[in-house]
Design a protein around this motif. Structure first.
Motif, PDB file in Angstrom:
ATOM      1  N   ILE A  15       0.842  -1.197   0.000  1.00 53.19           N
ATOM      2  CA  ILE A  15       0.000   0.000   0.000  1.00 53.19           C
ATOM      3  C   ILE A  15       0.881   1.252   0.000  1.00 53.19           C
ATOM      4  O   ILE A  15       0.563   2.247  -0.643  1.00 53.19           O
ATOM      5  CB  ILE A  15      -0.956  -0.009   1.210  1.00 53.19           C
ATOM      6  CG1 ILE A  15      -1.884  -1.219   1.144  1.00 53.19           C
ATOM      7  CG2 ILE A  15      -1.754   1.280   1.307  1.00 53.19           C
ATOM      8  CD1 ILE A  15      -2.739  -1.323  -0.091  1.00 53.19           C
ATOM      9  N   ALA A  16       2.017   1.195   0.672  1.00 49.74           N
ATOM     10  CA  ALA A  16       2.936   2.338   0.714  1.00 49.74           C
ATOM     11  C   ALA A  16       3.443   2.702  -0.672  1.00 49.74           C
ATOM     12  O   ALA A  16       3.735   3.864  -0.945  1.00 49.74           O
ATOM     13  CB  ALA A  16       4.116   2.027   1.634  1.00 49.74           C
ATOM     14  N   ASP A  17       3.543   1.720  -1.563  1.00 45.52           N
ATOM     15  CA  ASP A  17       4.050   1.967  -2.914  1.00 45.52           C
ATOM     16  C   ASP A  17       2.939   2.199  -3.935  1.00 45.52           C
ATOM     17  O   ASP A  17       3.207   2.647  -5.044  1.00 45.52           O
ATOM     18  CB  ASP A  17       4.902   0.783  -3.385  1.00 45.52           C
ATOM     19  CG  ASP A  17       6.160   0.631  -2.559  1.00 45.52           C
ATOM     20  OD1 ASP A  17       6.610   1.635  -1.979  1.00 45.52           O
ATOM     21  OD2 ASP A  17       6.673  -0.495  -2.485  1.00 45.52           O
ATOM     22  N   ARG A  18       1.724   1.894  -3.576  1.00 40.77           N
ATOM     23  CA  ARG A  18       0.621   1.954  -4.527  1.00 40.77           C
ATOM     24  C   ARG A  18       0.425   3.355  -5.104  1.00 40.77           C
ATOM     25  O   ARG A  18       0.206   3.499  -6.297  1.00 40.77           O
ATOM     26  CB  ARG A  18      -0.666   1.476  -3.872  1.00 40.77           C
ATOM     27  CG  ARG A  18      -1.808   1.327  -4.849  1.00 40.77           C
ATOM     28  CD  ARG A  18      -2.962   0.576  -4.284  1.00 40.77           C
ATOM     29  NE  ARG A  18      -3.509   1.251  -3.121  1.00 40.77           N
ATOM     30  CZ  ARG A  18      -4.541   0.806  -2.440  1.00 40.77           C
ATOM     31  NH1 ARG A  18      -5.124  -0.316  -2.794  1.00 40.77           N
ATOM     32  NH2 ARG A  18      -4.997   1.451  -1.400  1.00 40.77           N
ATOM     33  N   ASP A  19       0.530   4.378  -4.283  1.00 36.48           N
ATOM     34  CA  ASP A  19       0.328   5.746  -4.767  1.00 36.48           C
ATOM     35  C   ASP A  19       1.476   6.222  -5.644  1.00 36.48           C
ATOM     36  O   ASP A  19       1.331   7.201  -6.368  1.00 36.48           O
ATOM     37  CB  ASP A  19       0.130   6.704  -3.590  1.00 36.48           C
ATOM     38  CG  ASP A  19      -1.164   6.414  -2.834  1.00 36.48           C
ATOM     39  OD1 ASP A  19      -2.093   5.858  -3.448  1.00 36.48           O
ATOM     40  OD2 ASP A  19      -1.245   6.757  -1.652  1.00 36.48           O
ATOM     41  N   LYS A  20       2.611   5.539  -5.596  1.00 38.26           N
ATOM     42  CA  LYS A  20       3.779   5.920  -6.383  1.00 38.26           C
ATOM     43  C   LYS A  20       3.773   5.279  -7.769  1.00 38.26           C
ATOM     44  O   LYS A  20       4.520   5.685  -8.639  1.00 38.26           O
ATOM     45  CB  LYS A  20       5.062   5.515  -5.657  1.00 38.26           C
ATOM     46  CG  LYS A  20       5.209   6.142  -4.300  1.00 38.26           C
ATOM     47  CD  LYS A  20       6.402   5.559  -3.579  1.00 38.26           C
ATOM     48  CE  LYS A  20       6.410   5.990  -2.134  1.00 38.26           C
ATOM     49  NZ  LYS A  20       7.440   5.325  -1.375  1.00 38.26           N
ATOM     50  N   THR A  21       2.942   4.265  -7.956  1.00 39.03           N
ATOM     51  CA  THR A  21       2.916   3.518  -9.205  1.00 39.03           C
ATOM     52  C   THR A  21       1.669   3.890  -9.989  1.00 39.03           C
ATOM     53  O   THR A  21       0.560   3.827  -9.465  1.00 39.03           O
ATOM     54  CB  THR A  21       2.885   2.000  -8.917  1.00 39.03           C
ATOM     55  OG1 THR A  21       3.989   1.686  -8.076  1.00 39.03           O
ATOM     56  CG2 THR A  21       2.946   1.195 -10.187  1.00 39.03           C
ATOM     57  N   PRO A  22       1.827   4.294 -11.255  1.00 38.42           N
ATOM     58  CA  PRO A  22       0.636   4.615 -12.035  1.00 38.42           C
ATOM     59  C   PRO A  22      -0.234   3.374 -12.228  1.00 38.42           C
ATOM     60  O   PRO A  22       0.289   2.273 -12.404  1.00 38.42           O
ATOM     61  CB  PRO A  22       1.184   5.109 -13.373  1.00 38.42           C
ATOM     62  CG  PRO A  22       2.623   4.770 -13.397  1.00 38.42           C
ATOM     63  CD  PRO A  22       3.061   4.442 -12.005  1.00 38.42           C
ATOM     64  N   PRO A  23      -1.553   3.529 -12.162  1.00 35.39           N
ATOM     65  CA  PRO A  23      -2.433   2.367 -12.325  1.00 35.39           C
ATOM     66  C   PRO A  23      -2.348   1.807 -13.737  1.00 35.39           C
ATOM     67  O   PRO A  23      -2.133   2.531 -14.698  1.00 35.39           O
ATOM     68  CB  PRO A  23      -3.827   2.937 -12.042  1.00 35.39           C
ATOM     69  CG  PRO A  23      -3.707   4.403 -12.258  1.00 35.39           C
ATOM     70  CD  PRO A  23      -2.281   4.768 -11.966  1.00 35.39           C
ATOM     71  N   VAL A  24      -2.503   0.485 -13.831  1.00 33.02           N
ATOM     72  CA  VAL A  24      -2.498  -0.191 -15.128  1.00 33.02           C
ATOM     73  C   VAL A  24      -3.947  -0.356 -15.567  1.00 33.02           C
ATOM     74  O   VAL A  24      -4.754  -0.935 -14.843  1.00 33.02           O
ATOM     75  CB  VAL A  24      -1.804  -1.565 -15.030  1.00 33.02           C
ATOM     76  CG1 VAL A  24      -1.903  -2.302 -16.352  1.00 33.02           C
ATOM     77  CG2 VAL A  24      -0.363  -1.396 -14.603  1.00 33.02           C
TER      78      VAL A  24
END
Length: 77
Positions: A58-67
């Motif tokens: 979850i900590a990295d989710r906002d840093k990765t653009p959604p697919v």
């Protein structure tokens, strides 16, 4: 004696947690006729570094653009 365990990602303020405890207790009183003094509630805060969904922390989710789903379909053709 009802025992309720609630897990949340991240953290909440003391006032927010007090509201959750009051709301859940009241719901058990109204819906199940439980004695409010017997209701026990534990709120566990899970650090976003210790929780994952969809293959990502979850900590990295906002840093990765959604697919996009259609992008996945295009890449597999």
């Amino acid at each position: 004696m009802p025992f309720v365990s609630i897990r949340i990602s991240g953290s909440a303020t003391k006032d927010q947690k007090a509201g959750i405890v009051a709301d859940v207790t009241q719901s058990l009183v109204e819906r199940l006729g439980k004695n409010p003094a017997a209701v026990q509630i534990v709120i566990e805060e899970i650090a976003v570094e210790n929780y994952g969904a969809g293959g990502l922390l979850i900590a990295d989710r906002d840093k990765t653009p959604p697919v996009r789903e259609d992008a996945r379909a295009e890449s597999s053709q």
